[in-house]
Design a protein around this motif. Structure first.
Motif, PDB file in Angstrom:
ATOM      1  N   SER A  49      32.584  59.354 -26.471  1.00  0.00           N
ATOM      2  CA  SER A  49      33.982  59.301 -26.019  1.00  0.00           C
ATOM      3  C   SER A  49      34.217  58.053 -25.172  1.00  0.00           C
ATOM      4  CB  SER A  49      34.336  60.544 -25.203  1.00  0.00           C
ATOM      5  OG  SER A  49      33.617  60.545 -23.985  1.00  0.00           O
ATOM      6  N   PHE A  50      35.489  57.687 -25.049  1.00  0.00           N
ATOM      7  CA  PHE A  50      35.905  56.619 -24.142  1.00  0.00           C
ATOM      8  C   PHE A  50      36.835  57.248 -23.116  1.00  0.00           C
ATOM      9  CE2 PHE A  50      35.664  52.106 -26.039  1.00  0.00           C
ATOM     10  CZ  PHE A  50      34.414  52.343 -26.583  1.00  0.00           C
ATOM     11  N   THR A  51      36.635  56.897 -21.853  1.00  0.00           N
ATOM     12  CA  THR A  51      37.608  57.244 -20.830  1.00  0.00           C
ATOM     13  C   THR A  51      38.596  56.092 -20.749  1.00  0.00           C
ATOM     14  OG1 THR A  51      35.988  58.533 -19.583  1.00  0.00           O
ATOM     15  CG2 THR A  51      37.951  57.799 -18.383  1.00  0.00           C
ATOM     16  N   VAL A  52      39.856  56.381 -21.000  1.00  0.00           N
ATOM     17  CA  VAL A  52      40.919  55.382 -20.925  1.00  0.00           C
ATOM     18  C   VAL A  52      41.534  55.480 -19.534  1.00  0.00           C
ATOM     19  CG1 VAL A  52      43.164  54.677 -21.840  1.00  0.00           C
ATOM     20  CG2 VAL A  52      41.351  55.437 -23.401  1.00  0.00           C
ATOM     21  N   ILE A  53      41.617  54.347 -18.848  1.00  0.00           N
ATOM     22  CA  ILE A  53      42.098  54.306 -17.464  1.00  0.00           C
ATOM     23  C   ILE A  53      43.355  53.448 -17.390  1.00  0.00           C
ATOM     24  CG2 ILE A  53      41.551  53.625 -15.091  1.00  0.00           C
ATOM     25  CD1 ILE A  53      38.540  53.768 -15.979  1.00  0.00           C
ATOM     26  N   LEU A  54      44.410  53.998 -16.803  1.00  0.00           N
ATOM     27  CA  LEU A  54      45.599  53.214 -16.474  1.00  0.00           C
ATOM     28  C   LEU A  54      45.559  52.973 -14.973  1.00  0.00           C
ATOM     29  CD1 LEU A  54      48.344  54.977 -18.613  1.00  0.00           C
ATOM     30  CD2 LEU A  54      46.897  53.035 -19.209  1.00  0.00           C
ATOM     31  N   ASN A  55      45.592  51.703 -14.582  1.00  0.00           N
ATOM     32  CA  ASN A  55      45.376  51.306 -13.198  1.00  0.00           C
ATOM     33  C   ASN A  55      46.577  50.486 -12.723  1.00  0.00           C
ATOM     34  OD1 ASN A  55      44.198  49.125 -11.188  1.00  0.00           O
ATOM     35  ND2 ASN A  55      42.728  50.807 -11.160  1.00  0.00           N
ATOM     36  N   HIS A  56      46.969  50.669 -11.462  1.00  0.00           N
ATOM     37  CA  HIS A  56      48.146  49.994 -10.913  1.00  0.00           C
ATOM     38  C   HIS A  56      47.915  48.531 -10.522  1.00  0.00           C
ATOM     39  CE1 HIS A  56      50.899  53.331 -10.902  1.00  0.00           C
ATOM     40  NE2 HIS A  56      50.046  54.097 -10.262  1.00  0.00           N
ATOM     41  N   GLU A  57      46.668  48.083 -10.433  1.00  0.00           N
ATOM     42  CA  GLU A  57      46.379  46.716  -9.992  1.00  0.00           C
ATOM     43  C   GLU A  57      46.511  45.756 -11.176  1.00  0.00           C
ATOM     44  OE1 GLU A  57      45.804  44.180  -6.999  1.00  0.00           O
ATOM     45  OE2 GLU A  57      45.571  46.312  -6.686  1.00  0.00           O
ATOM     46  N   LEU A  58      47.523  44.896 -11.137  1.00  0.00           N
ATOM     47  CA  LEU A  58      47.778  43.968 -12.237  1.00  0.00           C
ATOM     48  C   LEU A  58      47.221  42.583 -11.924  1.00  0.00           C
ATOM     49  CD1 LEU A  58      51.493  44.932 -13.010  1.00  0.00           C
ATOM     50  CD2 LEU A  58      49.408  45.776 -14.119  1.00  0.00           C
ATOM     51  N   GLY A  59      47.078  41.764 -12.968  1.00  0.00           N
ATOM     52  CA  GLY A  59      46.671  40.369 -12.792  1.00  0.00           C
ATOM     53  C   GLY A  59      45.209  40.188 -12.461  1.00  0.00           C
ATOM     54  N   GLN A  60      44.367  41.111 -12.886  1.00  0.00           N
ATOM     55  CA  GLN A  60      42.938  41.014 -12.586  1.00  0.00           C
ATOM     56  C   GLN A  60      42.223  40.179 -13.627  1.00  0.00           C
ATOM     57  OE1 GLN A  60      40.974  44.706 -11.257  1.00  0.00           O
ATOM     58  NE2 GLN A  60      42.909  45.721 -11.751  1.00  0.00           N
ATOM     59  N   TRP A  61      41.137  39.536 -13.210  1.00  0.00           N
ATOM     60  CA  TRP A  61      40.258  38.866 -14.155  1.00  0.00           C
ATOM     61  C   TRP A  61      39.107  39.819 -14.448  1.00  0.00           C
ATOM     62  CZ3 TRP A  61      40.547  34.788 -17.270  1.00  0.00           C
ATOM     63  CH2 TRP A  61      39.387  34.400 -17.937  1.00  0.00           C
ATOM     64  N   GLY A  62      39.049  40.293 -15.675  1.00  0.00           N
ATOM     65  CA  GLY A  62      37.992  41.234 -16.045  1.00  0.00           C
ATOM     66  C   GLY A  62      38.097  42.516 -15.253  1.00  0.00           C
ATOM     67  N   ALA A  63      36.944  43.133 -15.020  1.00  0.00           N
ATOM     68  CA  ALA A  63      36.881  44.361 -14.224  1.00  0.00           C
ATOM     69  C   ALA A  63      36.055  44.133 -12.962  1.00  0.00           C
ATOM     70  CB  ALA A  63      36.267  45.490 -15.058  1.00  0.00           C
ATOM     71  N   PHE A  64      35.917  42.863 -12.573  1.00  0.00           N
ATOM     72  CA  PHE A  64      35.041  42.515 -11.455  1.00  0.00           C
ATOM     73  C   PHE A  64      35.537  43.062 -10.126  1.00  0.00           C
ATOM     74  CE2 PHE A  64      34.532  39.174 -14.688  1.00  0.00           C
ATOM     75  CZ  PHE A  64      33.213  39.437 -15.016  1.00  0.00           C
ATOM     76  N   GLU A  65      36.855  43.179  -9.967  1.00  0.00           N
ATOM     77  CA  GLU A  65      37.407  43.727  -8.731  1.00  0.00           C
ATOM     78  C   GLU A  65      38.161  45.026  -8.996  1.00  0.00           C
ATOM     79  OE1 GLU A  65      39.437  40.813  -6.359  1.00  0.00           O
ATOM     80  OE2 GLU A  65      37.893  39.313  -6.764  1.00  0.00           O
ATOM     81  N   TYR A  66      37.770  45.710 -10.082  1.00  0.00           N
ATOM     82  CA  TYR A  66      38.387  46.987 -10.419  1.00  0.00           C
ATOM     83  C   TYR A  66      38.247  47.954  -9.237  1.00  0.00           C
ATOM     84  CZ  TYR A  66      38.503  51.751 -12.169  1.00  0.00           C
ATOM     85  OH  TYR A  66      38.758  53.085 -12.315  1.00  0.00           O
ATOM     86  N   ASN A  67      39.349  48.603  -8.884  1.00  0.00           N
ATOM     87  CA  ASN A  67      39.359  49.539  -7.763  1.00  0.00           C
ATOM     88  C   ASN A  67      39.821  50.901  -8.268  1.00  0.00           C
ATOM     89  OD1 ASN A  67      39.780  51.013  -5.450  1.00  0.00           O
ATOM     90  ND2 ASN A  67      41.100  49.511  -4.455  1.00  0.00           N
ATOM     91  N   PRO A  68      38.915  51.883  -8.339  1.00  0.00           N
ATOM     92  CA  PRO A  68      39.292  53.206  -8.845  1.00  0.00           C
ATOM     93  C   PRO A  68      40.365  53.891  -7.991  1.00  0.00           C
ATOM     94  CG  PRO A  68      37.070  53.252  -7.933  1.00  0.00           C
ATOM     95  CD  PRO A  68      37.506  51.820  -7.941  1.00  0.00           C
ATOM     96  N   ASP A  69      40.516  53.466  -6.726  1.00  0.00           N
ATOM     97  CA  ASP A  69      41.568  54.049  -5.879  1.00  0.00           C
ATOM     98  C   ASP A  69      42.960  53.699  -6.387  1.00  0.00           C
ATOM     99  OD1 ASP A  69      39.617  55.110  -4.217  1.00  0.00           O
ATOM    100  OD2 ASP A  69      39.703  53.433  -2.799  1.00  0.00           O
TER     101      ASP A  69
END
Length: 193
Positions: free
Chosen positions: A121-141
């Protein structure tokens, strides 16, 4: 008025400097031409997928990496790790009116679209933080919603990572993500506000 040789040389140098300066300003004018050139020469070009049904429009903008003989999931993209769902900038999805994604209500807006690949399975995540480069600063909060969708294993590998929408039927579409030998289908129902 007579100009001596030194005067003529100064005027010539000033003219050359002015032309070079103006040409440099033109390249950095903010018209996007330099940036466009950089974007069009990427190994993973920008791709856009869209669907429209009545008054609802969905657009996904993503970097489209190629397989190039590599094993993708479980190797290049590790199982259980957050993935930008493409290449370069984090993938972004824009929805103009509320939809059901799977069984989850998603209001209109623009979200970063991340995934967590797993073998089944894949977990699909919709995140409010826009304009990111990759997932290097992905914030689950900053996650708005997480949803799981099953994996389909393909017989023939897909060379370019692709996100596409099926033709809407009975107020439904399917957003399909596929790369390598993996495909994930995300059912979407249009229902407006």
């Amino acid at each position: 008025m007579k100009f001596n040789r030194a005067h003529k040389s100064s005027i010539l140098l000033l003219s050359i400097f002015t032309i070079v300066f103006l040409a440099g300003c033109q390249n950095d004018s903010g018209d996007g031409k330099a940036a466009d050139s950089e974007v069009t020469h990427r190994k993973s070009p920008i791709a856009i997928s869209t669907v429209k049904h009545e008054g609802t429009y969905i657009k996904v903008v993503y970097g489209q990496p190629y397989r190039r003989g590599r094993t993708i999931f479980g190797d290049l993209e590790e199982w259980g790790e957050v993935w930008r769902t493409g290449a370069n900038e984090a993938t972004e999805i824009t929805i103009t009116k509320a939809v059901l994604m799977g069984v989850e209500s998603i209001p209109a807006g623009t979200y970063s679209l991340f995934t967590i690949p797993e073998p089944d399975s894949f977990t699909v995540i919709l995140n409010h933080e826009l304009g990111q480069w990759g997932a290097f600063e992905y914030n689950p909060d900053r996650d708005y919603k997480r949803m799981k969708f099953p994996v389909k294993n393909l017989k023939s590998p897909v060379e370019a990572f692709t996100i596409e929408f099926s033709e809407p039927a009975q107020s439904m579409t399917t957003m399909t993500m596929k790369w390598g030998v993996v495909q994930v289908d995300v059912p979407i129902r249009f229902y407006g506000d």
